[in-house]
Write a protein that holds these residues in place. Structure first.
Motif, PDB file in Angstrom:
ATOM      1  N   VAL A   1      13.107  38.443  41.085  1.00  0.00           N
ATOM      2  CA  VAL A   1      13.908  39.059  42.365  1.00  0.00           C
ATOM      3  C   VAL A   1      15.183  38.632  42.903  1.00  0.00           C
ATOM      4  CG1 VAL A   1      11.443  39.897  43.385  1.00  0.00           C
ATOM      5  CG2 VAL A   1      12.115  37.438  43.949  1.00  0.00           C
TER       6      VAL A   1
ATOM      7  N   TYR B   1      13.198  39.937  50.896  1.00  0.00           N
ATOM      8  CA  TYR B   1      11.768  40.632  50.670  1.00  0.00           C
ATOM      9  C   TYR B   1      12.034  41.651  49.671  1.00  0.00           C
ATOM     10  CZ  TYR B   1      13.611  44.852  53.044  1.00  0.00           C
ATOM     11  OH  TYR B   1      13.972  46.070  53.535  1.00  0.00           O
ATOM     12  N   VAL B   2      11.024  42.203  48.714  1.00  0.00           N
ATOM     13  CA  VAL B   2      10.822  43.383  47.927  1.00  0.00           C
ATOM     14  C   VAL B   2       9.873  44.054  48.540  1.00  0.00           C
ATOM     15  CG1 VAL B   2      12.355  42.742  45.998  1.00  0.00           C
ATOM     16  CG2 VAL B   2       9.782  42.350  46.375  1.00  0.00           C
ATOM     17  N   THR B   3       9.794  45.488  48.298  1.00  0.00           N
ATOM     18  CA  THR B   3       8.661  46.192  48.450  1.00  0.00           C
ATOM     19  C   THR B   3       7.949  47.010  47.279  1.00  0.00           C
ATOM     20  OG1 THR B   3       9.419  48.361  49.046  1.00  0.00           O
ATOM     21  CG2 THR B   3       9.154  46.941  50.758  1.00  0.00           C
ATOM     22  N   THR B   4       6.654  47.270  47.083  1.00  0.00           N
ATOM     23  CA  THR B   4       6.185  47.747  45.745  1.00  0.00           C
ATOM     24  C   THR B   4       4.994  48.705  46.066  1.00  0.00           C
ATOM     25  OG1 THR B   4       5.560  47.690  43.319  1.00  0.00           O
ATOM     26  CG2 THR B   4       5.051  45.918  45.033  1.00  0.00           C
TER      27      THR B   4
ATOM     28  N   PHE C   1       9.877  47.732  41.879  1.00  0.00           N
ATOM     29  CA  PHE C   1      10.198  47.147  43.151  1.00  0.00           C
ATOM     30  C   PHE C   1      11.510  47.494  43.722  1.00  0.00           C
ATOM     31  CE2 PHE C   1       7.397  44.416  40.393  1.00  0.00           C
ATOM     32  CZ  PHE C   1       6.439  43.763  41.379  1.00  0.00           C
ATOM     33  N   SER C   2      11.641  47.571  44.859  1.00  0.00           N
ATOM     34  CA  SER C   2      13.023  47.964  45.645  1.00  0.00           C
ATOM     35  C   SER C   2      13.694  46.932  45.533  1.00  0.00           C
ATOM     36  CB  SER C   2      12.385  47.965  47.209  1.00  0.00           C
ATOM     37  OG  SER C   2      12.171  46.459  47.587  1.00  0.00           O
ATOM     38  N   ASP C   3      14.955  47.119  45.782  1.00  0.00           N
ATOM     39  CA  ASP C   3      16.011  46.136  45.646  1.00  0.00           C
ATOM     40  C   ASP C   3      15.734  44.887  46.632  1.00  0.00           C
ATOM     41  OD1 ASP C   3      17.443  47.581  43.640  1.00  0.00           O
ATOM     42  OD2 ASP C   3      18.634  48.457  45.130  1.00  0.00           O
ATOM     43  N   THR C   4      16.120  43.742  46.258  1.00  0.00           N
ATOM     44  CA  THR C   4      15.864  42.733  47.201  1.00  0.00           C
ATOM     45  C   THR C   4      16.829  42.728  48.131  1.00  0.00           C
ATOM     46  OG1 THR C   4      15.244  41.234  45.374  1.00  0.00           O
ATOM     47  CG2 THR C   4      16.119  40.205  47.102  1.00  0.00           C
ATOM     48  N   LYS C   5      16.578  42.386  49.396  1.00  0.00           N
ATOM     49  CA  LYS C   5      17.181  42.466  50.764  1.00  0.00           C
ATOM     50  C   LYS C   5      16.986  41.236  51.691  1.00  0.00           C
ATOM     51  CE  LYS C   5      17.688  47.604  50.905  1.00  0.00           C
ATOM     52  NZ  LYS C   5      17.163  48.682  51.868  1.00  0.00           N
TER      53      LYS C   5
END
Length: 308
Positions: free
Chosen positions: A111, A162-165, A171-175
């Motif tokens: 990530v 964080y990421v979401t899935t 997975f979403s981009d890391t933010k």
């Protein structure tokens, strides 16, 4: 009372009791090379050792498992993430299971691969967001010279990401998840109600290194109004158990090499209930989830085949 009615009532009570979930505590043992250890409790205070390991770590360069965090989705599948490298890693480990015994193939989720200067990926924590039907995974990383710091070294100045899935395939981009203005690790999201979330955090600054709580309206924040500490110096690895309208926060009191717990109903006042808990020897921090009695039965049978 007629005999037939009495038998029906007994049957109903027994059926309800048999369906009651059991608390399960994930853990590891130093030096974190063996893998997943487990303990269970019916009441949430006294924990029985189920031994281990149940999953030997294969993901990551260091092949370790620290901070195993687990969440159960609406499909009943358990999803677990963990720290794979003390230093130098850019991701975390992942595996899933339906019974805590048979596990999927382990994956390494990079990530922070887009951050070439990243020092670490510590203590990933998984949270199932039932509103959006997704999983949120948060963790602490240090990127030197990215944020202001106190007396910490540049390679020990953490912020939360964080990421979401929905499926653990994409997975979403890391933010950035949390920048409270100081070094922070070991965060845990707690849903208290609709549009009402608490975030347990470890203030990792020197000389604090203790636990606090912040508040937000969504599981992704923003989290604000950081409290004063409710744990002592050198404490970390919090996890939360909710029962009867109250929350029990377990944490690793590593400075004194023991485990402690506090109880709260409002995350403003905290009662030390450490004298009421019991955990297996050498237990290190993970998270608490629930399992069925049938899963527990299989785990107890499995634990009998594991050597001490």
């Amino acid at each position: 009372m007629k005999k037939g009615l009495f038998l029906i009532l007994v049957s109903v009570v027994f059926s309800c009791a048999s369906k009651k979930d059991i608390y399960l505590f994930t853990s590891f043992r130093e030096p974190a090379t063996d893998g997943l250890y487990l303990a269970y409790s019916e009441g949430g205070f006294y924990w029985e050792d189920l031994k281990g390991p149940y999953l030997k770590p294969e993901a990551g360069a260091s092949k370790i498992m620290r901070d195993p965090s687990i969440a159960k989705g609406k499909d009943g599948v358990y999803h677990m993430v963990w720290t794979t490298d003390w230093k130098g890693g850019d991701g975390f480990g992942y595996a899933s299971s339906k019974d805590m015994i048979h596990w999927s193939e382990q994956q390494y989720i990079p990530v922070m691969a887009h951050e070439p200067e990243v020092v670490n990926v510590w203590a990933p924590e998984i949270f199932y967001d039932d509103v959006e039907d997704r999983y949120i995974i948060i963790w602490a990383s240090t990127i030197p010279f990215r944020f202001e710091k106190g007396i910490e070294e540049e390679k020990n100045n953490h912020r939360m990401y964080y990421v979401t899935t929905k499926d653990f395939k994409t997975f979403s981009d890391t933010k950035l998840f949390l920048d409270p203005g100081f070094s922070v690790i070991d965060c845990v999201i707690v849903k208290r109600g609709q549009d009402d979330y608490a975030l347990i955090i470890k203030d990792n600054t020197r000389p604090n290194r203790n636990l606090k709580v912040a508040f937000g309206k969504t599981p992704l924040g923003p989290f604000e109004n950081v409290s004063e500490p409710y744990s002592g110096y050198l404490s970390e690895g919090p996890t939360v158990l909710k029962q009867n309208g109250k929350y029990i926060i377990y944490y690793d009191n590593y400075g004194e090499k023991n485990y402690k717990a506090v109880q709260t109903s409002d995350f403003k006042t905290f009662e030390d209930i450490s004298a009421q808990i019991r955990l297996p020897e050498y237990h290190k921090h993970g998270t608490i989830t629930t399992i069925s009695k049938s899963v527990l039965k299989s785990l107890i049978e499995k634990s009998k085949t594991i050597n001490d």
